[in-house]
Design a protein around this motif. Structure first.
Motif, PDB file in Angstrom:
ATOM      1  N   CYS A 296       0.815  -1.217   0.000  1.00 48.18           N
ATOM      2  CA  CYS A 296       0.000   0.000   0.000  1.00 48.18           C
ATOM      3  C   CYS A 296       0.847   1.265   0.000  1.00 48.18           C
ATOM      4  O   CYS A 296       0.306   2.371  -0.179  1.00 48.18           O
TER       5      CYS A 296
ATOM      6  N   SER B 128      -6.326   2.093   0.022  1.00 45.44           N
ATOM      7  CA  SER B 128      -6.785   3.378  -0.523  1.00 45.44           C
ATOM      8  C   SER B 128      -5.617   4.304  -0.851  1.00 45.44           C
ATOM      9  O   SER B 128      -5.780   5.269  -1.609  1.00 45.44           O
ATOM     10  N   ASN B 129      -4.416   4.017  -0.284  1.00 49.67           N
ATOM     11  CA  ASN B 129      -3.240   4.835  -0.589  1.00 49.67           C
ATOM     12  C   ASN B 129      -2.717   4.582  -2.006  1.00 49.67           C
ATOM     13  O   ASN B 129      -1.957   5.400  -2.542  1.00 49.67           O
TER      14      ASN B 129
ATOM     15  N   GLU C 286     -12.997  -2.824   0.648  1.00 49.21           N
ATOM     16  CA  GLU C 286     -11.875  -1.887   0.630  1.00 49.21           C
ATOM     17  C   GLU C 286     -11.463  -1.522  -0.800  1.00 49.21           C
ATOM     18  O   GLU C 286     -10.928  -0.439  -1.046  1.00 49.21           O
TER      19      GLU C 286
ATOM     20  N   THR D 230     -12.498   1.846  -2.707  1.00 52.34           N
ATOM     21  CA  THR D 230     -11.870   3.163  -2.492  1.00 52.34           C
ATOM     22  C   THR D 230     -10.881   3.499  -3.610  1.00 52.34           C
ATOM     23  O   THR D 230     -10.353   4.608  -3.645  1.00 52.34           O
ATOM     24  N   LEU D 231     -10.638   2.539  -4.516  1.00 57.54           N
ATOM     25  CA  LEU D 231      -9.661   2.759  -5.597  1.00 57.54           C
ATOM     26  C   LEU D 231     -10.350   3.457  -6.768  1.00 57.54           C
ATOM     27  O   LEU D 231     -10.795   2.829  -7.727  1.00 57.54           O
ATOM     28  N   GLU D 232     -10.411   4.773  -6.704  1.00 59.10           N
ATOM     29  CA  GLU D 232     -11.186   5.544  -7.671  1.00 59.10           C
ATOM     30  C   GLU D 232     -10.626   5.482  -9.085  1.00 59.10           C
ATOM     31  O   GLU D 232     -11.349   5.701 -10.050  1.00 59.10           O
TER      32      GLU D 232
END
Length: 863
Positions: free
Chosen positions: A533, A556-557, A577, A580-582
């Motif tokens: 991450c 998400s990082n 989770e 969150t990966l846009e």
């Protein structure tokens, strides 16, 4: 997996990509140079982290026909030629990273040779013709210089003589037309031509008028059907470059020996079996391409071409080299890939100017220690041979930059390989290597390192000293611990360690923030490491075929992640989770144990490709229907729980182009599937579908349709509306209309034509059945039949009943019933079956016997 392939291609080593393609194509297709430049730019840009859609600055430059030679002197004749042939073209250039400066310097050196091979045939240029004249000729052309006309792919069938009247033309490009002759062209107009390109014109021979082009210097007739070269070619005394690549020439043109100024000759991909002894009369020949012919011996005549610098004999049947090869004193490039060589004549090591030697895919068992003579060698390709060792003397080849040894039987590398200070590419895939030597740390300029398919257990920590490495592949070895030395490589952008035994990821990987591409599939990972991450620039991550069960929130990082492969792991619930990966574009969670999808998946606003095949969904995950950016969806369940239906909400995915619902138990395709206007591919094989909905026939962009292994008994007549279809498959269905033998050819036209004629036939049969019923029905049965067919009394009772016969009334009633049924899009065959069922129910057995007889008669007639 197209993203994986695409990124791998971008990272291919620039030397290999550039040299391999330029030597095989530049001679046969001058326009290839632009493509080659783009490949170099792509590779460099990827290494710099530039965007793939960056707009490059373009600017003109001057190119001259200047021969590349290691000697500094040039003849007076060449200098005059250089003056006369100067012209401009557009070229794309980008800055390369500092770490690649020496590498690209080498590429620039080879670019000089490619420029020589292509000369003025590079690029697309067109004439400066007035708008009035353009309109008169019916051609849209643009101006680049005053002497060049480009009429590529204009549908021309005759030589454009009018163009030559309008302006003085030197450079004429007529590729991709159907021009067979110069008939009608004024010989005076032809005299000025210096460059003529007639690629892809379907030529079976050269027009005899070719002899009129006395000033012609470059002739390109590649990619035609020419079987012989006429003697008139010998009249072209000024010709310097001849391109006959990819034709059907069986005999080497004997008259070519008269062309004393010829410098480049391309006869690759023909059917040559013999080279004449008179070839050495071409004393200025510098580049000769004879690749992919049928030569069984290395022609001795080639050895006496004093100016030859490049010789390509790739893809022939040559088993040995003559001792006379030592006479090629100026040879710099020798390509002998894909032949039958079992050994190298010792005389080859007297070619002291050789810079590139390619010997892949032969049967070589030994390389002589005399390879030490190759002090100028830059590129050595020895893949796919039978080599068990490499001589220590190779380390005397101090200029060597590219060494590939894949697919041999090597167990170790030369002990002093570290002396190859200029080495940039070292590939030793699929050998029997047990370890990577520690001395590799001294290869300070190494950029690409590949040791896949060996039995290596570890990577020496000293590899951290190789600070210019940008790509490493260590797939399918015996590595148990992630190599810590790799984490110290600041230039490493691409790392692939698939198929090993790695179970833990060290914290040090957090320092590899420059990584763009990471593959660790088929290892022993139990968790998605938090350390991944920290890789905030990573775009591609493959962790498939491990034992991962969950995803950390810190994923998400990973804001740059575009492709995530998590197939064949142990996920039982969808990892929220991931939502969150846009910037995620591709997600593969196939072959897990998922039963449902979180509604949070709608947060993946840019997702384009999803693979959820072989999971345990109880119902189709309707949450997917919210993804309006989705272009590809695979929910095939060859190993998972079978789906029985598709939701109507599927039509909400308006951007969907590819849909795979194969290997389920789906009984019907949604009736509104026609709303997926962008659908190009539909795979629905191995289901229980028995009906094709009419709306599917409105998918104008559909190119692939696979409905094999279903329960279809009939295809709709309007299937011809799918005019974009290129691939269709209806195998393994109980088809009666049309029968399976019609569908086996998988040709839409054949199927549609059969259905059209079948409709006409069914209409005629139905009309005959109407007459049988009308002529044989009783009054009582007629009333019962009207009831069964839902015909109201008002439709059958007529004011003139006393004067109209029962036969007429019955026939008219059946016509009315047919008209009403047509509104429901029922076919004539369906109406016939419905009528027969009704007659059976009312007990009209005499009529049924007559209809049965009619059916037997029609089946006996071959349709």
């Amino acid at each position: 997996m197209s993203e994986k392939k695409g990124m791998s291609e971008e990272l291919e080593d620039t030397i290999s990509q550039f040299r391999k393609e330029s030597r095989s194509q530049s001679v046969k297709e001058p326009g290839f140079i632009k493509e080659t430049s783009n490949l170099i730019n792509e590779a460099s840009d990827y290494l710099e982290g530039k965007s793939s859609n960056q707009i490059y600055e373009t600017h003109p430059r001057q190119i001259t026909l200047e021969s590349t030679s290691s000697s500094g002197s040039k003849s007076k004749r060449n200098e005059e030629q250089k003056k006369n042939l100067q012209f401009s073209e557009t070229s794309t250039r980008t800055e390369t990273s500092q770490s690649l400066s020496s590498l690209t310097g080498r590429i620039a050196e080879y670019q000089a040779l490619v420029n020589f091979l292509s000369r003025e045939t590079v690029g697309e240029v067109s004439p400066q013709v007035s708008e009035e004249n353009q309109k008169h000729l019916g051609l849209e052309t643009t101006c680049k210089d005053n002497f060049t006309v480009n009429l590529e792919a204009k549908g021309l069938q005759e030589f454009p003589k009018d163009i030559l009247k309008i302006k003085y033309v030197k450079y004429l490009y007529l590729d991709k037309n159907q021009i067979k002759t110069f008939q009608g062209a004024d010989s005076g107009d032809l005299l000025g031509l210096e460059i003529l390109s007639l690629q892809e014109n379907g030529l079976s021979s050269l027009p005899s008028e070719i002899q009129l082009l006395h000033n012609l210097r470059i002739l390109n007739v590649s990619h035609n059907h020419i079987s012989h070269i006429p003697k008139e070619i010998s009249q072209l005394g000024n010709i310097a470059q001849l391109f006959f690549y990819n034709n059907y020439i069986e005999n080497f043109p004997s008259d070519l020996e008269c062309l004393g100024n010829l410098e480049i000759l391309s006869l690759g991909k023909n059917k040559l079996r013999h080279i004449p002894d008179t070839l050495p009369s071409l004393k200025y020949l510098r580049v000769l391409n004879l690749q992919y012919n049928q030569l069984t011996i290395f022609p001795k005549a080639l050895c006496f071409l004093p100016k030859l610098i490049s010789l390509d004999l790739t893809g022939n049947l040559i088993s040995s080299l003559p001792k006379e090869i030592r006479e090629l004193k100026n040879l710099e490039t020798l390509l002998l890939d894909h032949n039958k060589l079992t050994f190298l004549a010792v005389e080859i090591f007297q070619l002291l100017k050789i810079k590139e030697l390619q010997l892949a895919d032969n049967k070589l068992e030994v390389i002589s220690h005399k390879i030490e003579n190759f002090r100028e060698l830059r590129i050595l390709i020895l893949d796919k041979n039978l080599l068990k060792n490499i001589p220590e003397k190779i380390c005397c080849c101090a200029m060597l930059e590219c060494l590939t040894l894949s697919d041999n039987k090597l167990t170790e590398l030369p002990k002093n390989i570290h002396k190859l200070n200029n080495l940039r590419k070292l590939h030793v895939n699929r050998n029997n290597m047990v370890k990577i030597t520690d001395s590799i740390s001294h290869l300070n300029n190494i950029c690409s390192l590949e040791f896949s398919g060996n039995i290596i257990a570890g990577v020496p920590i000293e590899i951290k000293n190789c600070q210019k490495i940008i790509k490493i592949e260590l797939n399918y070895n015996k590595i148990m611990y992630f190599p810590l030395g790799l984490c110290a490589l600041d230039s490493l952008y691409y790392l692939s360690v698939n198929g090993n035994y790695i179970s833990e990821i060290p914290a040090d990987i957090s320092f590899s923030k420059q990584l763009l591409h990471l593959e660790l599939s088929e290892n022993k990972l139990l968790i998605f490491s938090e350390h991944f991450c920290s890789l905030i620039n990573l775009k591609y991550l493959d962790l498939g075929k491990n034992q991962i069960k969950k995803i950390p929130a810190s994923i998400s990082n990973m804001i740059s992640l575009h492709v995530l492969i998590l197939c064949c792991n142990k996920f039982e619930t969808f990892p929220r989770e991931l939502c969150t990966l846009e910037n995620l574009r591709v997600l593969d969670l196939s072959e897990n144990q998922l039963q449902k999808i979180s509604s949070d998946i709608c947060n993946l606003k840019g997702i384009q490709k999803l693979n959820f095949s072989s999971n345990q969904f109880i119902h189709f995950p309707i949450e997917l229907c919210q993804l309006q950016s989705l272009e590809q969806l695979n929910i095939s369940q060859i190993k998972g729980r079978k789906l029985t239906r598709l939701p109507g909400e599927l039509s909400n995915m308006t951007q969907l182009k590819e849909l795979d619902i194969s290997n389920n138990a789906i009984r019907e395709i949604p009736r509104n599937i026609g709303e997926l206007r962008n659908l190009v591919s539909l795979h629905a094989y191995n289901n229980q579908i028995s009906y094709i909905p009419p709306s599917l026939l409105s998918l104008n962009d559909l190119q692939q349709l696979n409905l094999s292994g279903n329960n279809l008994t009939a295809l709709p007549s309007a299937i011809y509306n799918l005019f974009s279809l290129k691939e269709i498959n209806f195998d393994d269905n109980p088809l009666l209309r049309p029968p399976m033998e019609i569908c086996k050819g998988k040709q839409l036209y054949t199927i549609a034509r059969y259905l059209q004629r079948a409709d006409e036939r069914d209409e005629k049969i139905l009309e005959k059945i109407f007459k049988i019923v009308a002529n044989n029905i009783t009054e009582t049965n007629f009333e019962f039949l009207c009831q069964k067919l839902n015909l109201a009394n008002s439709e059958t009772d007529m004011p003139t009943k006393s004067t109209v016969s029962l036969s007429e009334r019955a026939h008219q009633a059946l016509v009315i019933w047919k008209t009403q049924s047509n509104k429901l899009s029922l076919t004539a065959a369906a109406l016939r079956d419905q009528l027969i069922r009704a007659l059976t129910m009312i007990g009209a057995y005499e009529i049924m016997d007559k209809i049965t007889a009619l059916n037997l008669f029609t089946r006996a007639i071959k349709f």
